[in-house]
Structures are given as C-alpha cells and as structure tokens.
Design a protein around this motif. Structure first.
Motif, mmCIF file in Angstrom:
data_model
loop_
_atom_site.group_PDB
_atom_site.id
_atom_site.type_symbol
_atom_site.label_atom_id
_atom_site.label_comp_id
_atom_site.label_asym_id
_atom_site.label_seq_id
_atom_site.Cartn_x
_atom_site.Cartn_y
_atom_site.Cartn_z
ATOM 1 N N LEU A 32 0.808 -1.094 0.047
ATOM 2 C CA LEU A 32 0.041 -0.024 0.024
ATOM 3 C C LEU A 32 0.837 1.179 -0.065
ATOM 4 O O LEU A 32 0.598 2.467 -0.611
ATOM 5 C CB LEU A 32 -0.993 -0.022 1.117
ATOM 6 N N ALA A 33 1.999 1.103 0.799
ATOM 7 C CA ALA A 33 2.849 2.455 0.845
ATOM 8 C C ALA A 33 3.666 2.767 -0.818
ATOM 9 O O ALA A 33 3.357 3.896 -0.970
ATOM 10 C CB ALA A 33 3.982 2.133 1.936
ATOM 11 N N PHE A 34 3.747 1.504 -1.204
ATOM 12 C CA PHE A 34 4.284 1.918 -2.648
ATOM 13 C C PHE A 34 3.231 2.605 -3.709
ATOM 14 O O PHE A 34 3.571 3.422 -4.224
ATOM 15 C CB PHE A 34 4.847 0.633 -3.395
ATOM 16 N N ARG A 35 2.057 2.247 -3.414
ATOM 17 C CA ARG A 35 0.803 2.650 -4.178
ATOM 18 C C ARG A 35 0.510 4.142 -4.010
ATOM 19 O O ARG A 35 0.288 4.892 -4.833
ATOM 20 C CB ARG A 35 -0.349 1.670 -4.076
ATOM 21 N N VAL A 36 0.492 4.329 -2.595
ATOM 22 C CA VAL A 36 0.141 5.962 -2.362
ATOM 23 C C VAL A 36 1.288 6.614 -2.401
ATOM 24 O O VAL A 36 1.257 8.070 -2.034
ATOM 25 C CB VAL A 36 -0.606 5.889 -0.880
ATOM 26 N N GLY A 37 2.569 6.218 -2.638
ATOM 27 C CA GLY A 37 3.790 7.322 -2.734
ATOM 28 C C GLY A 37 4.325 7.410 -1.359
ATOM 29 O O GLY A 37 5.013 8.409 -1.234
ATOM 30 N N ASN A 50 20.472 3.628 1.303
ATOM 31 C CA ASN A 50 20.956 4.204 -0.222
ATOM 32 C C ASN A 50 20.004 3.950 -1.207
ATOM 33 O O ASN A 50 20.276 3.980 -2.328
ATOM 34 C CB ASN A 50 22.401 3.787 -0.471
ATOM 35 N N HIS A 51 18.821 3.488 -0.900
ATOM 36 C CA HIS A 51 17.655 3.071 -2.077
ATOM 37 C C HIS A 51 16.315 3.384 -1.263
ATOM 38 O O HIS A 51 16.074 3.565 -0.263
ATOM 39 C CB HIS A 51 17.821 1.839 -2.383
ATOM 40 N N PRO A 52 15.325 3.811 -2.060
ATOM 41 C CA PRO A 52 13.994 4.009 -1.714
ATOM 42 C C PRO A 52 13.317 2.968 -0.903
ATOM 43 O O PRO A 52 13.371 1.967 -1.346
ATOM 44 C CB PRO A 52 13.165 4.328 -3.141
ATOM 45 N N ILE A 53 12.897 3.356 0.268
ATOM 46 C CA ILE A 53 12.460 2.230 1.012
ATOM 47 C C ILE A 53 10.928 2.774 1.570
ATOM 48 O O ILE A 53 10.838 4.052 1.828
ATOM 49 C CB ILE A 53 12.900 1.951 2.199
ATOM 50 N N PRO A 54 9.575 2.120 1.425
ATOM 51 C CA PRO A 54 8.636 2.271 1.633
ATOM 52 C C PRO A 54 8.431 2.847 3.302
ATOM 53 O O PRO A 54 9.048 1.934 3.986
ATOM 54 C CB PRO A 54 7.529 1.052 1.415
ATOM 55 N N ARG A 55 7.745 3.677 3.646
ATOM 56 C CA ARG A 55 7.490 3.840 5.117
ATOM 57 C C ARG A 55 5.701 3.787 5.473
ATOM 58 O O ARG A 55 5.342 2.816 4.885
ATOM 59 C CB ARG A 55 7.722 5.396 5.489
ATOM 60 N N MET A 56 5.155 4.078 6.384
ATOM 61 C CA MET A 56 3.868 4.094 6.701
ATOM 62 C C MET A 56 3.894 2.612 7.480
ATOM 63 O O MET A 56 2.691 1.997 7.342
ATOM 64 C CB MET A 56 3.010 4.424 5.706
#
Length: 383
Positions: A32-37, A50-56
């Motif tokens: 879900l975090a990836f989907r909503v940005g 050093n790379h994008p990681i989802p939060r929330m």
C-alpha cells in the motif's frame, strides 16, 4: 508482591495476537505504501539507507495493537480517549508520510489528540515529591494537571519520533519500554495496563522482522508518533498514579533514551543559535555511527542502554524506598560519568561541517518529492 498467573496468561495472549496481526499485515501495508507514494528517498547525509524504502509501516503496528486491545481490554472512558487520540495520531502520520505536512499544523493536531486523551480521564493528577524529608509525599496538581499531561504526551510522542533514525531502533526501544511497563504493571497488579502493554509490545515484535537492518519497510511518522503517544498515555495510567516516593523517576527511566536524546537535541540546537525544530545530524545514533559503529552495532548499543534503564525502572518499583533512593543516586552518578565520557569522546558538539565534525557521511542526491523541516523528526524520515 506476587504476580498473578492469570494476568500473565492474558497479557501473553494479547501479545501473541498483536504480533500475529502485525506480522501478517506488514507486507500488505508495504504494498500500500508503494501505491500511495509513501516512500522514503535518501536525499541527505542524515539518512542511513541508499535506496528508496517504503514507510507508513506503523499502520501494521496500529492494526495489531487495536485488534488485540478490542479483544482483551475492557473499554473504559480512559481507553476510549486513548484510542480516539491514537486514531488521530495515526491519520496525521499517514498524511505526513505521503504528503510531508508542515511542522506547525502537525504540532497543533498532536495537542488536539493529547487533549482528547486528557479529557477522557488520562491525567497526571499527582506528582511524587522527591524531597524525602517533606511531610507531603506527593503534590496535587489541580488545574495544572491538564497542561502538564498534554506537555508529557506531546513531548514523549515526539521523543520517540526523534530516535527513529536507524533500522529497527525506535521499534526496538519501544518494545523494551512497553515490556518494562508490562512487568511493572504485573508486579503492581494493574492487569489492564499489562494487557495494553502486551498488545503494544506484541505489535512491535510482529513488525520488527521487517524493520531490522536491512529494513524492508520503515514505520514512518505513522508508527513512531503512535508508539510515543500510546507509551505516554499508558504510563500515566500505570506509573504516575502511584504516590510512592520514587514513582516520579520510573517513567523517565522507562523512556530514558528518547527523553535524553530529545533534551540533548534541543539544548544542542539552541546553543548553536538554531531553532529547536531545525534538523541536524547530532542525535545519539548519528554520533555512534560517526564513532565507527555499524548500524547493527549502534542499534545493539542503544538496545542495551534501554534495557538497562528498563531494568532499573523495574528494580525501583520492587525494592524499599531507602534502597530505591540509593540505587537512583548511584544510577544518576553512573549516568553523569557515562555522559561526560560520551561528550569527551564526541567532542561535545554537532558532528556537522559547521561545527568541525570529522566524520560526516557524503550527502546524497536530493529528491523533489520531499522538502521542509518537521516537528518531532529530522525530516520525513531520519533513517
């Protein structure tokens, strides 16, 4: 006083339920975090990834906690206030993890959430008198109960948020703090508090496998502020209500690491002529990294410190008053010596280019998705 085995069994059931729900729901929240940005993109030298990681990811902690509480804990007015305030904090955290909200509105919403809990009966109405020679063992706060309680809740909410800077740090420290209060509640025969802390520690334990280094997901504001809020409110129910001479020290030991880091951050920023909300790279976890520790080593050191403080809090509640005061004085002396050694080792300043620090991570490329400073955290995430 003896611990009641039925209370232990119920607390364990609440812990396992919350852990299972959080463990199962975390992969769903990650998608879900990836989907909503709600993704943390490294953009400065304060971030450790050093790379994008989802939060929330704190949403999974919230799901585990709330389901376990609704199953096992009687719904009192104080609990309703805490849950309503917690929902407000979680919604605020979700929005901040996605849209990067400004500082001031977040601060006022946190005050509003704290007032919801306070107006439902969660108040610090008495404070223990640390003067052992006084005839009054505690102070009645009267009308001051509301502002002092709001200050405590908002302060701890942001203190836990501030230490959320390394993989698994805030979640692990919150687990240790909640387990500390769980043991104290069982010893003091407070079963409802024990159930709440069993649910919170279980939710953290269920989320932790995804959050340990290398983290697959961050808890974000959604998790760190929610954990701080719940710990602050439940500590009012389980610690401040006792009028013993040493009870004033127990909450500060249980939450000692985030409280120390927050106070030190405010003093450091003010002494450098900065706003207390200005981001920097001088938190204790940053300093450990700059001293040469790896992320895992730094987190392990801070876990040990939290565990020692938690054990000290338990000891203070189970020994006599005189021995407790002597133990507390010895603990303060040891803390002063450790603090002096720590400041000497790190130079006592901000390890940033402006203050002459010698080890600063190379700044990473910024990203237009995020900007601004935030109350209670370094930036959108301080991993």
């Amino acid at each position: 006083m003896p611990i009641q085995l039925p209370a232990v069994g119920m607390a364990l059931a609440a812990l396992l339920t919350a852990a299972l729900v959080a463990l199962i729901s975390t992969p769903v929240v990650r998608s879900l975090a990836f989907r909503v940005g709600a993704v943390d993109v490294p953009k400065d030298n304060r971030r450790m990834h050093n790379h994008p990681i989802p939060r929330m990811g704190g949403l999974a902690i919230f799901f585990g906690f709330i389901l376990s509480v609704l199953i096992f804990v009687p719904l009192t007015s104080e609990l309703r206030g805490m849950l309503l305030g917690g929902v407000v904090i979680v919604i605020l955290g979700i929005l901040d993890d996605i849209f990067a909200l400004p500082a001031l509105p977040k601060f006022f919403v946190q005050i509003g959430a704290a007032l919801i809990a306070v107006l439902h009966g969660n108040r610090i109405e008495f404070l223990s008198n640390p003067n052992i020679f006084s005839s009054e063992s505690y102070w009645e706060l009267g009308w001051l109960a509301i502002p002092i309680t709001v200050l405590w809740i908002v302060g701890i909410t942001n203190a836990v948020n501030l230490i959320d800077g390394l993989d698994g740090l805030a979640c692990g420290v919150s687990t240790i703090s909640s387990m500390t209060l769980l043991v104290i509640a069982l010893v003091m025969e407070e079963p409802d508090v024990a159930l709440l802390m069993g649910a919170l520690s279980g939710a953290c334990i269920g989320f932790l496998p995804y959050n340990l280094n290398p983290a697959k997901i961050f808890m974000g504001d959604t998790g760190s502020t929610f954990l701080g809020f719940v710990l602050a409110v439940v500590s009012i129910q389980g610690l401040f209500k006792f009028y013993t001479i040493i009870s004033f020290a127990v909450p500060f030991l249980m939450l000692g690491l985030p409280i120390f880091d927050t106070c030190f951050a405010i003093l450091r920023r003010v002494s450098h002529g900065q706003s207390p909300m200005a981001p920097d790279r001088g938190h204790i976890h940053h300093r450990l990294i700059d001293m040469g520790f790896t992320q895992k080593q730094a987190v392990a050191v801070l876990y040990i410190i939290s565990a020692i403080l938690g054990l000290s809090a338990v000891v203070l509640t189970t020994i006599g008053v005189v021995r407790a005061m002597l133990f507390l004085l010895a603990l303060c002396a040891a803390g002063a010596v450790a603090g002096k050694l720590y400041l000497d080792r790190t130079g006592g300043g901000d390890p940033s280019p402006s203050s002459g620090g010698s080890r600063v991570a190379k700044p990473r490329q910024s990203h237009p998705m995020e900007s601004g400073n935030y109350f209670g955290e370094e930036d959108q995430s301080d991993k």
